[in-house]
Design a protein around this motif. Structure first.
Motif, mmCIF file in Angstrom:
data_model
loop_
_atom_site.group_PDB
_atom_site.id
_atom_site.type_symbol
_atom_site.label_atom_id
_atom_site.label_comp_id
_atom_site.label_asym_id
_atom_site.label_seq_id
_atom_site.Cartn_x
_atom_site.Cartn_y
_atom_site.Cartn_z
ATOM 1 N N UNK A 38 0.777 -1.171 0.120
ATOM 2 C CA UNK A 38 0.012 -0.164 0.167
ATOM 3 C C UNK A 38 0.621 1.445 0.066
ATOM 4 N N UNK A 39 2.036 1.200 0.615
ATOM 5 C CA UNK A 39 2.764 2.394 0.897
ATOM 6 C C UNK A 39 3.551 2.696 -0.549
ATOM 7 N N UNK A 40 4.037 1.617 -1.130
ATOM 8 C CA UNK A 40 4.885 1.504 -2.281
ATOM 9 C C UNK A 40 3.876 2.111 -3.397
ATOM 10 N N UNK A 41 2.706 1.675 -3.533
ATOM 11 C CA UNK A 41 1.548 2.379 -4.462
ATOM 12 C C UNK A 41 1.322 3.459 -4.175
ATOM 13 N N UNK A 42 1.129 3.967 -2.960
ATOM 14 C CA UNK A 42 0.827 5.402 -2.747
ATOM 15 C C UNK A 42 2.081 6.251 -3.020
ATOM 16 N N UNK A 47 -2.838 6.677 -5.784
ATOM 17 C CA UNK A 47 -4.065 7.387 -5.313
ATOM 18 C C UNK A 47 -4.683 8.327 -6.295
ATOM 19 N N UNK A 48 -4.023 8.495 -7.359
ATOM 20 C CA UNK A 48 -4.704 9.379 -8.657
ATOM 21 C C UNK A 48 -5.832 8.542 -9.207
ATOM 22 N N UNK A 49 -5.680 7.215 -9.137
ATOM 23 C CA UNK A 49 -6.770 6.525 -9.783
ATOM 24 C C UNK A 49 -7.829 5.573 -8.795
ATOM 25 N N UNK A 50 -7.079 5.116 -7.576
ATOM 26 C CA UNK A 50 -7.919 4.408 -6.556
ATOM 27 C C UNK A 50 -7.755 5.078 -5.330
ATOM 28 N N UNK A 52 -8.334 3.934 -2.402
ATOM 29 C CA UNK A 52 -7.812 3.058 -1.516
ATOM 30 C C UNK A 52 -6.224 3.386 -1.196
ATOM 31 N N UNK A 53 -5.675 3.997 -2.034
ATOM 32 C CA UNK A 53 -4.235 4.545 -1.923
ATOM 33 C C UNK A 53 -4.027 5.869 -1.647
ATOM 34 N N UNK A 54 -4.937 6.515 -1.425
ATOM 35 C CA UNK A 54 -4.838 8.025 -0.997
ATOM 36 C C UNK A 54 -4.727 8.067 0.695
ATOM 37 N N UNK A 55 -3.247 7.676 0.993
ATOM 38 C CA UNK A 55 -2.840 7.726 2.209
ATOM 39 C C UNK A 55 -1.732 8.696 2.358
ATOM 40 N N UNK A 135 -4.809 -14.528 -5.569
ATOM 41 C CA UNK A 135 -5.302 -14.938 -4.198
ATOM 42 C C UNK A 135 -4.650 -14.517 -3.073
ATOM 43 N N UNK A 136 -3.546 -14.188 -3.155
ATOM 44 C CA UNK A 136 -2.669 -13.638 -1.987
ATOM 45 C C UNK A 136 -3.156 -12.032 -1.797
ATOM 46 N N UNK A 137 -2.977 -11.368 -2.788
ATOM 47 C CA UNK A 137 -3.501 -9.856 -2.777
ATOM 48 C C UNK A 137 -5.014 -9.752 -2.249
ATOM 49 N N UNK A 138 -5.853 -10.709 -2.934
ATOM 50 C CA UNK A 138 -7.302 -10.543 -2.683
ATOM 51 C C UNK A 138 -7.266 -10.812 -0.939
ATOM 52 N N UNK A 139 -6.814 -11.943 -0.738
ATOM 53 C CA UNK A 139 -6.950 -12.477 0.591
ATOM 54 C C UNK A 139 -6.547 -11.523 1.591
ATOM 55 N N UNK A 140 -5.331 -10.865 1.353
ATOM 56 C CA UNK A 140 -4.672 -10.065 2.184
ATOM 57 C C UNK A 140 -5.434 -8.899 2.471
ATOM 58 N N UNK A 141 -6.082 -8.369 1.417
ATOM 59 C CA UNK A 141 -6.886 -7.207 1.759
ATOM 60 C C UNK A 141 -8.251 -7.628 2.101
ATOM 61 N N UNK A 142 -8.792 -8.565 1.716
ATOM 62 C CA UNK A 142 -10.209 -9.120 2.430
ATOM 63 C C UNK A 142 -9.830 -9.327 3.780
ATOM 64 N N UNK A 143 -8.872 -9.781 4.379
ATOM 65 C CA UNK A 143 -8.572 -10.313 5.892
ATOM 66 C C UNK A 143 -7.997 -9.060 6.522
ATOM 67 N N UNK A 144 -7.681 -7.865 5.907
ATOM 68 C CA UNK A 144 -7.196 -6.673 6.670
ATOM 69 C C UNK A 144 -5.739 -6.823 6.900
ATOM 70 N N UNK A 145 -5.032 -7.767 6.373
ATOM 71 C CA UNK A 145 -3.720 -8.015 6.837
ATOM 72 C C UNK A 145 -2.836 -9.039 6.356
ATOM 73 N N UNK A 146 -2.074 -9.074 6.435
ATOM 74 C CA UNK A 146 -1.003 -10.512 6.063
ATOM 75 C C UNK A 146 -1.004 -11.554 7.023
#
Length: 187
Positions: A38-42, A47-50, A52-55, A135-146
């Protein structure tokens, strides 16, 4: 110097992990690797497109330093502190892996039949890489963490959602190992 190339016993590693967690809690931080994506994408401007990444990614720079330390520590451990890449696995596991086409199970840390550049561009490699990543990306986001965030920090804080997530991680791992992986290895 031989002691340093052997796995550290639980009574050394456990208190070190606990010390890191206590320090993180003291400074009001949470441990987890997935938040770094999340930090690297921000930082990269996602964050210009999504939304979620506006942090405020500057608050999480410390965690990027932690990941850098993890990568450096992993490199040092692999190159200088690992005397042998063989893995001790049971005979029944070796027999099962041989049936799935793994030539020398346990000879290396990662079997080359799965983890190699040659296998990457095969159907099997693409399914594992893309499917696993989704699956890992979705699961991590859905579970709120890794797994590290929930299993180490969440369980240490006695958080019920982390307990549920960790149970789900183990169930998912068992399903993958016994129901899905055998089919992928025989592609």
């Amino acid at each position: 110097m031989e002691w340093i190339s052997q796995p550290w016993p639980w009574y050394v590693g456990g208190p070190l992990i606990a010390g890191v967690l206590v320090a993180l809690m003291y400074f009001g931080k949470r441990f987890g690797i997935s938040s770094n994506l999340e930090t690297m994408c921000s930082i990269a401007g996602a964050g210009r497109w999504v939304d979620y990444f506006r942090v405020d990614w500057k608050q999480n720079v410390w965690n990027l330093v932690f990941v850098l330390g993890t990568l450096i520590g992993g490199y040092i451990s692999h190159v200088y502190l690992t005397p042998d890449t063989a893995v001790a696995i049971s005979e029944s596991t070796k027999e099962s892996l041989i049936q799935y086409g793994i030539a020398n199970p346990g000879a290396d840390y990662l079997p080359l039949e799965i983890f190699s550049w040659d296998n990457l561009m095969t159907l099997q490699g693409m399914i594992m890489l893309l499917g696993g990543g989704i699956l890992v990306g979705f699961g991590t986001r859905y579970a709120g963490g890794c797994t590290s965030g929930h299993a180490i920090t969440g369980l240490s804080n006695l958080e019920l959602p982390s307990l549920v997530a960790v149970i789900g991680f183990f169930i998912g791992g068992l399903l993958m190992t016994h129901l899905i992986l055998p089919h992928l290895l025989t592609l």
